[in-house]
Design a protein around this motif. Sequence first.
Motif, short mmCIF file in Angstrom:
data_model
loop_
_atom_site.label_atom_id
_atom_site.label_comp_id
_atom_site.label_asym_id
_atom_site.label_seq_id
_atom_site.Cartn_x
_atom_site.Cartn_y
_atom_site.Cartn_z
N UNK A 1 -58.60 11.29 26.36
CA UNK A 1 -57.21 11.35 25.91
C UNK A 1 -56.80 10.06 25.23
N UNK A 2 -57.73 9.13 25.06
CA UNK A 2 -57.48 7.88 24.32
C UNK A 2 -56.34 7.07 24.91
N UNK A 3 -56.25 7.04 26.23
CA UNK A 3 -55.18 6.28 26.86
C UNK A 3 -55.54 4.81 26.95
N UNK B 1 -49.41 7.94 7.12
CA UNK B 1 -49.06 6.72 7.85
C UNK B 1 -49.98 6.56 9.05
N UNK B 2 -50.62 5.41 9.13
CA UNK B 2 -51.47 5.16 10.30
C UNK B 2 -51.33 3.69 10.69
N UNK B 3 -50.84 3.41 11.90
CA UNK B 3 -50.72 2.01 12.30
C UNK B 3 -52.08 1.37 12.53
N UNK B 4 -52.14 0.03 12.47
CA UNK B 4 -53.43 -0.67 12.63
C UNK B 4 -54.00 -0.47 14.03
N UNK B 5 -53.10 -0.43 15.02
CA UNK B 5 -53.61 -0.30 16.39
C UNK B 5 -53.45 1.14 16.89
N UNK B 6 -53.83 2.05 16.04
CA UNK B 6 -53.87 3.46 16.43
C UNK B 6 -54.86 3.63 17.57
N UNK B 7 -54.52 4.52 18.50
CA UNK B 7 -55.43 4.73 19.64
C UNK B 7 -56.54 5.68 19.23
N UNK C 1 -41.37 15.78 -0.39
CA UNK C 1 -41.44 14.80 0.70
C UNK C 1 -42.82 14.79 1.34
#
Lengths: 362, 162
Positions: free
Chosen positions: B77-79, B26-32, B16
């Motif tokens: 903190x990439x907020x 997995x990485x979303x397009x709008x990753x912070x 797995x």
Amino acid sequence: MGRQYEIPVGAQHISLLEPLHFKFTTENERIVRTDANVYYVHRGIEQACCSKFKFRQVSFVVGRVCGLCSISHTTAYSQVAEKLLKIEIPKRAKYLRMLVIELDRIHSHLLCLSHVAENSGFEALFMKTMQYREFSMELLEAVCGNRIQYDFSIVGGVARDLKPETGQLILQRLKNFMPQLEELVGIYQHNWTLSLKNKGTGVLTREDAMRLNVVGPFARAAGLAVDVRNETEDLLPWKEVGFEMITDTAGDVHARNMIRLREIGVSIRLIRNIIDGLPESALLTETKAFPDGEATVRLEAPRGELFYYAKGNKTQVLERLKIKAPTFSNVAGMVHAFTGNEYGSAAAIIASYDPCLSCTAR
Amino acid sequence: MKTFFNTIGNLFRKPVTTKYPFEPTFKPDDYRGLIGFEESLCIWCRRCEAVCPPGAIVFSQDMEGKQTYHFNRAVCIYCGECVRACPREGALFQTAEPAPCALKAENINNGWNKLFDEAIESRERYAAEKKKKAAEKAAADKAAAEAKKTMEGDEGMNPGNN
């Protein structure tokens, strides 16, 4: 009366993930008395929130109180700050907050279940549960942009919008997860090996749960129908999206497992309803006011009722912030439920409480 | 029996886990991710510095009044609070690129603390200099005005000269 031995467990122990200390007094392997010490991780967050940070920054600070229920803390703080500012947030923001809270509940419950399996000596089930949990982490990452520290709720609304394709991704992944959840329910319910460690251990009766003010899945497994989602409707419209109370009567470790698994089912239904009925509105209510007066907020975190109290004095910095985490309410019940069990089951019982000491000691 | 076949099957199933550094996860397009800064668009209002929860942005100022933007990726903190607070669209933006690791040579914590203090100090120095100059200018203006007034007064005192 046989000879009594005292066995310390913690603050660092192989079966404990949290810095908590239990002192068991045992007699012929049976636990007759337990003492607990939970304050090992004092970080002074409340003081920092009232001195160093402005009230809009505090929602990011309290998100760091706990890694697992980060969104519950930020949402509870945002709500209490909104009460102090006397603003109402848009409906879409409320729905998105509920969405992330429920996704968070799924991953927190699966983590707890996996630790119960591990501490009962069922390593393979631990691996399996953790494998199935991964989807919820990825969904949270897709919604919030981060796996653990979501920073999703901010004072006045939410920080990010839910894109339609992310909504579709959530529905798709939940559909894939359903057969896996059924498989997990089957194993946790019927596995004979697991039942030896889980059935009939760590029993807390309904009367004791009521007397000791137990909250969360711990109380619901004992037959006590306490859930903030069922009680408050003003801040987040839980009933509108189809919340349903789940209770059990046995009050043992097995019942807690089943409560958590069934709550995951409810959470999945809530998420589907939220995505289907997501209202269109703004995400943020802007205001230039400063917090004034006092307010309290209760919110159902994965572990139970989370309580926030805040006091403002019309400046940027709050005068007082008080956090009461669900594990703090459960400590008395936790200590009580050990009595009469074998010491060998203690590890599984501790895991089934799902203690979060970082929340408790802050 | 089912368990037995499951176990046999598991021997041939693929793992797995992914071989992470060699395969993407997995990485979303709008990753912070990292916060970007476009100097040409900045209006130097320092609002991002005021709202940043951990204090990862600071502006220093030289004696001519030119400000420089400093950002610490290890403190951030990439907020995205700075991006939301920015009044000028595009001056600050959040990319989907994760921050690179901090190296020892960068001295990212202690170096940053020093830089932060120095930046605040440089601004104070500039403000003090500005205040001093303003005071000097005001004094000069006042002296000039007084001289003018005296001259006017002198003129006023001798109306019969014309």
